[in-house]
Write a protein that holds these residues in place. Structure first.
Motif, PDB file in Angstrom:
ATOM      1  N   ALA A  28       0.803  -1.230   0.000  1.00 51.06           N
ATOM      2  CA  ALA A  28       0.000   0.000   0.000  1.00 51.06           C
ATOM      3  C   ALA A  28       0.836   1.281   0.000  1.00 51.06           C
ATOM      4  O   ALA A  28       0.306   2.370   0.153  1.00 51.06           O
ATOM      5  CB  ALA A  28      -0.985   0.018   1.180  1.00 51.06           C
ATOM      6  N   VAL A  29       2.151   1.174  -0.171  1.00 52.49           N
ATOM      7  CA  VAL A  29       3.017   2.358  -0.280  1.00 52.49           C
ATOM      8  C   VAL A  29       3.230   2.664  -1.766  1.00 52.49           C
ATOM      9  O   VAL A  29       3.635   1.778  -2.526  1.00 52.49           O
ATOM     10  CB  VAL A  29       4.387   2.125   0.402  1.00 52.49           C
ATOM     11  CG1 VAL A  29       5.311   3.316   0.170  1.00 52.49           C
ATOM     12  CG2 VAL A  29       4.209   1.873   1.893  1.00 52.49           C
ATOM     13  N   PRO A  30       2.959   3.913  -2.208  1.00 50.93           N
ATOM     14  CA  PRO A  30       3.192   4.257  -3.612  1.00 50.93           C
ATOM     15  C   PRO A  30       4.668   4.553  -3.874  1.00 50.93           C
ATOM     16  O   PRO A  30       5.154   5.647  -3.608  1.00 50.93           O
ATOM     17  CB  PRO A  30       2.321   5.514  -3.806  1.00 50.93           C
ATOM     18  CG  PRO A  30       2.257   6.144  -2.447  1.00 50.93           C
ATOM     19  CD  PRO A  30       2.366   5.035  -1.441  1.00 50.93           C
ATOM     20  N   LEU A  31       5.378   3.562  -4.416  1.00 51.18           N
ATOM     21  CA  LEU A  31       6.807   3.751  -4.669  1.00 51.18           C
ATOM     22  C   LEU A  31       7.065   4.758  -5.782  1.00 51.18           C
ATOM     23  O   LEU A  31       8.167   5.293  -5.900  1.00 51.18           O
ATOM     24  CB  LEU A  31       7.486   2.426  -5.041  1.00 51.18           C
ATOM     25  CG  LEU A  31       7.609   1.364  -3.953  1.00 51.18           C
ATOM     26  CD1 LEU A  31       8.593   0.288  -4.385  1.00 51.18           C
ATOM     27  CD2 LEU A  31       8.044   1.944  -2.642  1.00 51.18           C
ATOM     28  N   HIS A  32       6.038   5.024  -6.620  1.00 54.08           N
ATOM     29  CA  HIS A  32       6.207   6.013  -7.676  1.00 54.08           C
ATOM     30  C   HIS A  32       6.215   7.441  -7.117  1.00 54.08           C
ATOM     31  O   HIS A  32       6.529   8.378  -7.831  1.00 54.08           O
ATOM     32  CB  HIS A  32       5.096   5.870  -8.730  1.00 54.08           C
ATOM     33  CG  HIS A  32       3.723   5.801  -8.140  1.00 54.08           C
ATOM     34  ND1 HIS A  32       3.198   4.621  -7.663  1.00 54.08           N
ATOM     35  CD2 HIS A  32       2.781   6.758  -7.918  1.00 54.08           C
ATOM     36  CE1 HIS A  32       1.973   4.854  -7.198  1.00 54.08           C
ATOM     37  NE2 HIS A  32       1.706   6.137  -7.346  1.00 54.08           N
ATOM     38  N   ASP A  33       5.902   7.575  -5.831  1.00 56.44           N
ATOM     39  CA  ASP A  33       6.019   8.878  -5.145  1.00 56.44           C
ATOM     40  C   ASP A  33       7.316   8.861  -4.351  1.00 56.44           C
ATOM     41  O   ASP A  33       7.410   8.201  -3.318  1.00 56.44           O
ATOM     42  CB  ASP A  33       4.825   9.091  -4.213  1.00 56.44           C
ATOM     43  CG  ASP A  33       4.884  10.425  -3.481  1.00 56.44           C
ATOM     44  OD1 ASP A  33       5.946  11.085  -3.512  1.00 56.44           O
ATOM     45  OD2 ASP A  33       3.884  10.801  -2.859  1.00 56.44           O
ATOM     46  N   PRO A  34       8.374   9.555  -4.814  1.00 57.31           N
ATOM     47  CA  PRO A  34       9.680   9.472  -4.150  1.00 57.31           C
ATOM     48  C   PRO A  34       9.644   9.862  -2.682  1.00 57.31           C
ATOM     49  O   PRO A  34      10.460   9.402  -1.886  1.00 57.31           O
ATOM     50  CB  PRO A  34      10.558  10.466  -4.938  1.00 57.31           C
ATOM     51  CG  PRO A  34       9.775  10.894  -6.120  1.00 57.31           C
ATOM     52  CD  PRO A  34       8.350  10.468  -5.954  1.00 57.31           C
ATOM     53  N   ARG A  35       8.660  10.688  -2.301  1.00 52.91           N
ATOM     54  CA  ARG A  35       8.565  11.109  -0.886  1.00 52.91           C
ATOM     55  C   ARG A  35       8.099   9.969  -0.001  1.00 52.91           C
ATOM     56  O   ARG A  35       8.331   9.980   1.199  1.00 52.91           O
ATOM     57  CB  ARG A  35       7.586  12.294  -0.750  1.00 52.91           C
ATOM     58  CG  ARG A  35       8.034  13.559  -1.476  1.00 52.91           C
ATOM     59  CD  ARG A  35       6.903  14.547  -1.614  1.00 52.91           C
ATOM     60  NE  ARG A  35       5.810  13.964  -2.393  1.00 52.91           N
ATOM     61  CZ  ARG A  35       4.669  14.600  -2.668  1.00 52.91           C
ATOM     62  NH1 ARG A  35       4.450  15.818  -2.206  1.00 52.91           N
ATOM     63  NH2 ARG A  35       3.729  14.009  -3.384  1.00 52.91           N
ATOM     64  N   ARG A  36       7.439   8.971  -0.603  1.00 46.82           N
ATOM     65  CA  ARG A  36       6.881   7.878   0.194  1.00 46.82           C
ATOM     66  C   ARG A  36       7.726   6.600   0.132  1.00 46.82           C
ATOM     67  O   ARG A  36       7.550   5.703   0.955  1.00 46.82           O
ATOM     68  CB  ARG A  36       5.467   7.539  -0.329  1.00 46.82           C
ATOM     69  CG  ARG A  36       4.454   8.678  -0.277  1.00 46.82           C
ATOM     70  CD  ARG A  36       3.928   8.932   1.130  1.00 46.82           C
ATOM     71  NE  ARG A  36       3.366   7.719   1.724  1.00 46.82           N
ATOM     72  CZ  ARG A  36       2.124   7.266   1.476  1.00 46.82           C
ATOM     73  NH1 ARG A  36       1.334   7.905   0.627  1.00 46.82           N
ATOM     74  NH2 ARG A  36       1.683   6.169   2.075  1.00 46.82           N
ATOM     75  N   ALA A  37       8.611   6.518  -0.867  1.00 47.38           N
ATOM     76  CA  ALA A  37       9.301   5.260  -1.156  1.00 47.38           C
ATOM     77  C   ALA A  37      10.040   4.685   0.049  1.00 47.38           C
ATOM     78  O   ALA A  37      10.070   3.470   0.251  1.00 47.38           O
ATOM     79  CB  ALA A  37      10.268   5.446  -2.323  1.00 47.38           C
ATOM     80  N   ARG A  38      10.614   5.549   0.879  1.00 42.38           N
ATOM     81  CA  ARG A  38      11.412   5.045   2.017  1.00 42.38           C
ATOM     82  C   ARG A  38      10.553   4.300   3.053  1.00 42.38           C
ATOM     83  O   ARG A  38      11.087   3.590   3.900  1.00 42.38           O
ATOM     84  CB  ARG A  38      12.163   6.190   2.694  1.00 42.38           C
ATOM     85  CG  ARG A  38      11.300   7.221   3.396  1.00 42.38           C
ATOM     86  CD  ARG A  38      12.139   8.254   4.135  1.00 42.38           C
ATOM     87  NE  ARG A  38      12.910   9.063   3.217  1.00 42.38           N
ATOM     88  CZ  ARG A  38      12.454  10.196   2.661  1.00 42.38           C
ATOM     89  NH1 ARG A  38      11.234  10.631   2.935  1.00 42.38           N
ATOM     90  NH2 ARG A  38      13.202  10.882   1.834  1.00 42.38           N
ATOM     91  N   GLU A  39       9.238   4.448   2.958  1.00 40.31           N
ATOM     92  CA  GLU A  39       8.359   3.794   3.939  1.00 40.31           C
ATOM     93  C   GLU A  39       8.407   2.271   3.866  1.00 40.31           C
ATOM     94  O   GLU A  39       8.029   1.594   4.820  1.00 40.31           O
ATOM     95  CB  GLU A  39       6.908   4.266   3.757  1.00 40.31           C
ATOM     96  CG  GLU A  39       6.693   5.731   4.113  1.00 40.31           C
ATOM     97  CD  GLU A  39       5.292   6.209   3.760  1.00 40.31           C
ATOM     98  OE1 GLU A  39       4.353   5.376   3.775  1.00 40.31           O
ATOM     99  OE2 GLU A  39       5.136   7.410   3.470  1.00 40.31           O
ATOM    100  N   ILE A  40       8.837   1.714   2.714  1.00 34.29           N
ATOM    101  CA  ILE A  40       8.872   0.237   2.662  1.00 34.29           C
ATOM    102  C   ILE A  40      10.164  -0.337   3.223  1.00 34.29           C
ATOM    103  O   ILE A  40      10.280  -1.537   3.403  1.00 34.29           O
ATOM    104  CB  ILE A  40       8.645  -0.318   1.238  1.00 34.29           C
ATOM    105  CG1 ILE A  40       9.821   0.005   0.309  1.00 34.29           C
ATOM    106  CG2 ILE A  40       7.321   0.071   0.669  1.00 34.29           C
ATOM    107  CD1 ILE A  40       9.955  -1.003  -0.813  1.00 34.29           C
ATOM    108  N   ARG A  41      11.150   0.514   3.504  1.00 34.95           N
ATOM    109  CA  ARG A  41      12.402  -0.019   4.044  1.00 34.95           C
ATOM    110  C   ARG A  41      12.130  -0.761   5.344  1.00 34.95           C
ATOM    111  O   ARG A  41      11.444  -0.263   6.224  1.00 34.95           O
ATOM    112  CB  ARG A  41      13.384   1.122   4.300  1.00 34.95           C
ATOM    113  CG  ARG A  41      14.026   1.620   3.011  1.00 34.95           C
ATOM    114  CD  ARG A  41      15.072   2.677   3.261  1.00 34.95           C
ATOM    115  NE  ARG A  41      15.382   3.389   2.016  1.00 34.95           N
ATOM    116  CZ  ARG A  41      15.807   4.634   1.959  1.00 34.95           C
ATOM    117  NH1 ARG A  41      15.993   5.311   3.078  1.00 34.95           N
ATOM    118  NH2 ARG A  41      16.067   5.197   0.804  1.00 34.95           N
TER     119      ARG A  41
END
Length: 250
Positions: free
Chosen positions: A71-84
């Motif tokens: 449910a994390v939008p990796l295409h949004d660079p501001r959100r991508a780090r949330e899946i780490r």
């Protein structure tokens, strides 16, 4: 597991394209991976399968399209780090620190990234090593371990952060043939435990026995996908037939 959990994909790619310079590596890829599914990507070198996996894992960004992981939008660079920390990655190369023991290699990420105490990290790391059958090798250094054992340490390191999804990019291709089985057996164990897994591999036996779904990629597109028996016994696409004929005859 609730019906809603089953229906909601763990990973979703919509219209994903990627170029490196003038080379179109991926062309409008649409793909979903369900929670608990083992998806295996196969295809010739340069077909785009590793790039798909790296985009899913957040290691590459797509040029266009949408990529959702947990449910994390990796295409949004501001959100991508949330899946780490929510995904684990195992590469072809083991990337272990030679000056640290197997235990030390697995503990490191827990202490650095998760800020765990040494005692808690040690317990979690030992549990992970036990899961890959290497509890008795915890104090051994990489130079004292076979290639298969080193790769199992790398898997333990990825498992220790308790990811929801595991990615494997050619995890056995650097190993001597007789060591491949011990690594694929660990991967099969994870599949039996219900781990969501995306695997790029040339090991057709693993793909046929362990995958829930096989995706055949050719020149940057998904040429065919389906259950393993359908892909391996009765492929619909001529390119799939040619590829399997070539690799299985080998």
């Amino acid at each position: 597991m609730s019906t809603e959990t089953i229906l909601k994909p763990a990973i979703s790619l919509a219209g994903v394209s990627k170029s490196f310079g003038s080379t179109h590596v991926l062309k409008e890829i649409n793909l979903e991976v369900r929670t608990g599914e083992v998806l295996v990507l196969i295809g010739a070198s340069g077909s785009g399968k590793s790039t798909v996996l790296r985009i899913m894992a957040g290691l590459e960004t797509s040029d266009s399209g949408e990529v959702w992981v947990n449910a994390v939008p990796l295409h949004d660079p501001r959100r991508a780090r949330e899946i780490r920390g929510h995904v684990g990655m195992v590469f072809q190369q083991f990337n272990l620190f030679p000056h640290k023991s197997a235990l030390g290699n697995v503990m490191l990420a827990l202490i650095k990234a998760r800020k765990m105490s040494a005692a808690d990290a040690r317990k979690r790391a030992m549990d992970a090593l036990d899961r890959v059958g290497l509890a008795d090798r915890a104090e051994h250094y990489p130079s004292q371990l076979s290639g298969g054992q080193q790769q199992r340490v790398a898997i333990a390191r990825a498992l220790a952060v308790e990811p929801g999804i595991m990615f494997f990019d050619e995890a056995t291709s650097a190993l001597d043939p007789e060591l491949v089985g011990e690594v694929t057996e660990v991967m099969r164990g994870l599949a039996r435990d219900g781990m969501t897994m995306v695997v790029v591999t040339h090991e057709m036996g693993f793909a046929r026995k362990t995958a829930d779904r096989v995706v055949f990629m050719d020149k940057g597109v998904i040429a065919e996908q389906g259950e393993p028996e359908q892909i391996f016994v009765n492929p619909a696409n001529e390119r799939t037939r040619q590829f399997l004929h070539r690799v299985l005859d080998h």
